[in-house]
Design an enzyme around this catalytic site. Structure first.
Site, PDB file in Angstrom:
ATOM      1  N   VAL A 135      17.531  20.284  51.125  1.00 50.56           N
ATOM      2  CA  VAL A 135      16.121  20.129  51.503  1.00 50.56           C
ATOM      3  C   VAL A 135      15.557  21.457  52.002  1.00 50.56           C
ATOM      4  CG1 VAL A 135      14.472  18.876  52.930  1.00 50.56           C
ATOM      5  CG2 VAL A 135      16.504  17.710  52.057  1.00 50.56           C
ATOM      6  N   TYR A 136      16.337  22.144  52.820  1.00 52.21           N
ATOM      7  CA  TYR A 136      15.925  23.473  53.302  1.00 52.21           C
ATOM      8  C   TYR A 136      15.709  24.409  52.119  1.00 52.21           C
ATOM      9  CZ  TYR A 136      16.483  28.108  55.468  1.00 52.21           C
ATOM     10  OH  TYR A 136      16.319  29.414  55.859  1.00 52.21           O
ATOM     11  N   ALA A 137      16.644  24.437  51.182  1.00 55.40           N
ATOM     12  CA  ALA A 137      16.525  25.299  50.007  1.00 55.40           C
ATOM     13  C   ALA A 137      15.331  24.909  49.159  1.00 55.40           C
ATOM     14  CB  ALA A 137      17.810  25.246  49.181  1.00 55.40           C
TER      15      ALA A 137
END
Length: 225
Positions: A135-137
């Site tokens: 999700v961060y990526a």
């Protein structure tokens, strides 16, 4: 003038301190400006009205903005299926939408002079597809895509847009990440070592300088991929 978001901690603070030491006129944007030693404006990049108010304050200063550095960001290292809804929203809203808001609302200040440089921040986790950072990526992959296209939109106005994608650098974002985990990530880089905040500051200095006039729409990975 140079504007830096996330200026109260982490990479944003390091960049702000480096540029100030070099004699640059720097304004820091942060959710909390308490204790900051430079000129600062309270701003939450995830909130459109907050960014708009900050841009208005900058305009009232009547100083040309030659660089804007989007260093504000949040991270969460977790598998997608175990990342709760509020964390997903926070990552996308701050990292991606916050970057878009800042570019949208500060670009007009540069357009008047037809000169300037935006530096946005991604992560090496995008290129390496690091497990546990989906999700961060994803939020940062959006930043990369936006930066490349925004660079084309700004090119006719002599405004450059580039993106720095650091590997694991010791800041608050890496709380809870062990040395072994960091070593595993850096082993996948072209240059197998952990870089420091000062290395990122060096890249920032290059990208805001007119010597980098040929660079726009680029994703610069710290450590290489």
């Amino acid at each position: 003038m140079i504007v830096v978001t996330g200026a109260s901690r982490g990479l944003g603070q390091a960049i702000t301190e480096r540029l100030t030491e070099k004699g640059e006129d720097v304004i820091g944007l942060a959710r909390s400006v308490s204790g900051m030693s430079i000129g600062a404006i309270e701003c939450d990049v995830s909130d459109y009205s907050s960014v708009k108010n900050a841009s208005r304050e900058i305009k009232r200063m009547k100083k040309p903005v030659r660089a804007f550095i989007n260093a504000a960001g949040v991270a969460s290292m977790n598998m997608a299926v175990t990342t709760d809804e509020s964390t997903v929203q926070k990552l996308i809203q701050t990292n991606l939408i916050g970057t878009i808001y800042c570019c949208q609302l500060f670009a007009p200040i540069m357009l008047r002079r037809k000169h300037g440089s935006f530096i946005n921040f991604s992560t090496i986790a995008v290129a390496l597809a690091l497990k546990g950072e989906s999700v961060y990526a994803a939020s940062k992959a959006g930043v990369e895509s936006f930066s490349r296209t925004f660079a084309r939109e700004m090119a006719d106005f002599n405004i450059r847009v580039n993106c720095i994608a650091p590997g694991p650098i010791r800041t608050d974002l890496l709380r809870g990440i062990t040395d072994a985990q960091i070593k595993k990530i850096t082993s996948q880089q072209v240059i197998n070592k952990q870089f420091q905040k000062s290395d990122v500051c060096d890249l920032v200095e290059l990208l805001i300088d007119d010597k980098a006039a040929s660079l726009s729409g680029q994703i610069l990975s710290v450590g290489g991929v």
